[in-house]
Design an enzyme around this catalytic site. Sequence first.
Site, short mmCIF file in Angstrom:
data_model
loop_
_atom_site.label_atom_id
_atom_site.label_comp_id
_atom_site.label_asym_id
_atom_site.label_seq_id
_atom_site.Cartn_x
_atom_site.Cartn_y
_atom_site.Cartn_z
N ARG A 103 12.89 18.58 47.23
CA ARG A 103 13.91 19.09 48.17
C ARG A 103 13.77 20.58 48.38
NH1 ARG A 103 19.27 17.20 45.20
NH2 ARG A 103 17.97 17.67 43.41
N GLY A 112 11.60 20.00 36.12
CA GLY A 112 10.24 20.04 36.64
C GLY A 112 9.69 21.41 36.34
N HIS A 113 8.80 21.50 35.39
CA HIS A 113 8.29 22.80 34.94
C HIS A 113 6.82 22.91 35.34
CE1 HIS A 113 11.66 23.02 31.67
NE2 HIS A 113 12.11 22.97 32.89
N GLY A 164 3.11 36.12 39.54
CA GLY A 164 2.36 35.06 40.22
C GLY A 164 2.47 33.78 39.42
N GLN A 183 16.76 23.13 33.08
CA GLN A 183 17.83 23.53 34.01
C GLN A 183 18.15 25.02 33.82
OE1 GLN A 183 18.55 20.22 32.14
NE2 GLN A 183 17.13 19.66 33.75
N ASP A 236 14.86 26.32 37.75
CA ASP A 236 13.62 26.65 38.46
C ASP A 236 13.32 28.15 38.45
OD1 ASP A 236 13.39 23.95 39.08
OD2 ASP A 236 14.58 24.19 40.90
N GLU A 237 13.68 28.81 37.38
CA GLU A 237 13.45 30.25 37.28
C GLU A 237 11.98 30.55 36.96
OE1 GLU A 237 15.72 28.59 35.53
OE2 GLU A 237 17.71 29.44 35.86
N LYS A 255 10.64 28.88 33.99
CA LYS A 255 10.64 28.75 32.52
C LYS A 255 9.32 28.19 31.99
CE LYS A 255 14.16 26.02 33.03
NZ LYS A 255 14.51 26.19 34.45
N GLY A 256 8.84 27.12 32.67
CA GLY A 256 7.63 26.43 32.19
C GLY A 256 6.46 27.39 32.11
P1 GDP Z 1 11.06 25.95 35.95
O1 GDP Z 1 11.74 24.66 36.24
O2 GDP Z 1 12.00 27.02 35.52
O3 GDP Z 1 9.91 25.81 34.98
O4 GDP Z 1 10.45 26.44 37.34
P2 GDP Z 1 9.68 25.53 38.43
O5 GDP Z 1 8.32 25.24 37.92
O6 GDP Z 1 10.52 24.39 38.85
O7 GDP Z 1 9.66 26.50 39.64
C1 GDP Z 1 9.04 27.75 39.57
C2 GDP Z 1 7.97 27.82 40.67
O8 GDP Z 1 7.55 29.15 40.84
C3 GDP Z 1 6.72 27.04 40.32
O9 GDP Z 1 6.14 26.58 41.51
C4 GDP Z 1 5.82 28.09 39.67
O10 GDP Z 1 4.43 27.79 39.80
C5 GDP Z 1 6.17 29.30 40.48
N1 GDP Z 1 6.10 30.59 39.76
C6 GDP Z 1 6.46 30.87 38.48
N2 GDP Z 1 6.37 32.21 38.27
C7 GDP Z 1 5.97 32.76 39.43
C8 GDP Z 1 5.74 34.10 39.86
O11 GDP Z 1 5.91 35.06 39.11
N3 GDP Z 1 5.34 34.28 41.16
C9 GDP Z 1 5.18 33.24 42.02
N4 GDP Z 1 4.79 33.52 43.26
N5 GDP Z 1 5.38 31.97 41.66
C10 GDP Z 1 5.79 31.74 40.38
P1 IMO Z 2 14.46 22.73 35.76
O1 IMO Z 2 14.35 22.48 34.27
C1 IMO Z 2 17.01 22.84 39.27
C2 IMO Z 2 20.31 19.97 39.44
C3 IMO Z 2 20.23 18.89 40.50
C4 IMO Z 2 21.71 18.71 40.79
C5 IMO Z 2 22.35 18.88 39.41
C6 IMO Z 2 22.64 17.57 38.70
O2 IMO Z 2 13.25 22.37 36.53
O3 IMO Z 2 15.00 24.10 36.03
P2 IMO Z 2 21.08 15.80 37.46
O4 IMO Z 2 19.97 14.95 37.99
O5 IMO Z 2 20.69 16.68 36.35
O6 IMO Z 2 22.31 14.98 37.15
O7 IMO Z 2 21.50 16.72 38.72
O8 IMO Z 2 21.43 19.63 38.64
N1 IMO Z 2 19.12 20.05 38.53
C7 IMO Z 2 18.19 21.01 38.61
N2 IMO Z 2 18.05 22.03 39.49
N3 IMO Z 2 16.14 22.71 38.24
C8 IMO Z 2 16.29 21.72 37.34
O9 IMO Z 2 15.55 21.63 36.22
C9 IMO Z 2 17.33 20.79 37.52
N4 IMO Z 2 17.74 19.68 36.85
C10 IMO Z 2 18.84 19.27 37.48
O10 IMO Z 2 19.53 19.32 41.62
O11 IMO Z 2 22.17 19.77 41.59
MG MG Z 3 11.96 23.30 37.80
#
Ligand code: GDP
Ligand code: IMO
Ligand code: MG
Length: 434
Positions: free
Chosen positions: A304, A41-42, A414, A225, A14-15, A17-18
């Site tokens: 969560r 979830g991107h 953002g 991940q 959840d850094e 990436k998407g």
């Molecule tokens: P991913 O799994 O690495 O693609 O990241 P996620 O989408 O799960 O989580 C990143 C969250 O941060 C999402 O809700 C994005 O819309 C949001 N986001 C991404 N980059 C930024 C940023 O630079 N600032 C803020 N405020 N939100 C961001």
């Molecule tokens: P993105 O690509 C954050 C975590 C789960 C759990 C562990 C194992 O959005 O960054 P799993 O269902 O893969 O067997 O769960 O890994 N996990 C993630 N945490 N972002 C994800 O993907 C994740 N995909 C799995 O929460 O701790």
């Molecule tokens: Mg994610």
Amino acid sequence: MNKNVAILGTQWGDEGKGKIVDSLTLENSYAVRYQGGHNAGHTLVINGEKIVLHLIPSGILHKNVTGIISNGVVISPIALYNEIKMLENKKFFIKDRLFISHSAPLILQYHVEMDIAREKKLGINALGTTGRGIGPAYEDKIARRALRVEDLKDEKKLSIRLEKIVDYYNHQLVSFYKQKSIDYKIILKNLLPSIDLIQGMIKDTTFILHNAIFHNKKIIFEGAQGSFLDIDHGTYPYVTSSNSTIGGLITGTGVGPKYLDYILGVTKAYTTRVGYGPFPTELFDDIDKHFSHKGHEFGSTTGRKRRTGWLDAVALCRSIKINSLSGLCITKLDVLDGLKEIKICIAYKNIKTLEINTSLNDCKNVEPIYEIHPGWVVKTSGIRKMTDLPAEARNYINRIEEITHIPVDMISTGPDRSDIILIRNPFFIKKQII
Ligand code: GDP
Ligand code: IMO
Ligand code: MG
């Protein structure tokens, strides 16, 4: 000029990436997902509209981009069907330009049931999985009993194999986990619409990618991940079941390392983690509330609450080495706006031996040692130029470069596609020796 760029997470997922993949994708290029499944979830925000992708590569929303889900991904045909339909509802028609590997293992209902039953049985020792069947599906792959995408091509043979494997799983589900048995005929029936939809997408994606490389096409590889969720290099057993570090790209696509021109590590300006497991810089105070609220730190897949903490440079330095990163993209810098002080963990103190360690050997029994930097009050959200950032924010970024010895080439300010400071576009700089 670089052609093939990999983008992956350096922390626990959840850094952002998407968003970064979407921001960097060029027209007429290839966008590839190479490991994980719909546990990812991107989130993309395009002109204010939010779209969450789980399986389909984030670059696909750009014009004429070919999407690839390669052999390293575990594919739930139903999740894929739902995602294609979700995009069609939003007027993104991608089914003629999305290809899925014939050798990718499938995620079917029994994987999900097993995942959930196991977590339940583990009780307080549960891993906190996403409950999407990821672990059991990768187990089947390694045990050489997986049904793969190619098996969807022949319904009759599929039915015979399904019956056998469902029988195998029913023994475990019923006898050991005390769950209801499942019926392979229902699985098959539920699969039919997705089989219909994805039949034409089934290809040898390794061949497609080599062809793209031969024709000098640009390719963006999108990790899922984060590095410390990697099955080999992560905080085992609190990890996912694939290689989310760079090795997963090589085996997950059939594209060898010499073709990679640049590897971008996406790093949140602080840290989050969903699910259980070690997290040295975790916070439980008002700063956690700040990150949670301002950063909307709730899982994109399961909803969560994400655990939050300060940036962990010890872990980051290890991630840089494991992934042989070329540069960093720091995301969510704007979430730090308004904090009086900002901490970076630069070493760990082992709480048993009291040793100070600047390398991550054991992140279970450690206390973080921080350096403290002044925060800033002005808003950085939406800033697109380095020179518009407050001096304190620039110093924070410079300090990350000093500690990690690699350049910060991008900063995200953002959630929107355009909220980005592009210092050096990975596609437009000279190839670095990896
Ligand atoms: P991913 O799994 O690495 O693609 O990241 P996620 O989408 O799960 O989580 C990143 C969250 O941060 C999402 O809700 C994005 O819309 C949001 N986001 C991404 N980059 C930024 C940023 O630079 N600032 C803020 N405020 N939100 C961001
Ligand atoms: P993105 O690509 C954050 C975590 C789960 C759990 C562990 C194992 O959005 O960054 P799993 O269902 O893969 O067997 O769960 O890994 N996990 C993630 N945490 N972002 C994800 O993907 C994740 N995909 C799995 O929460 O701790
Ligand atoms: Mg994610």
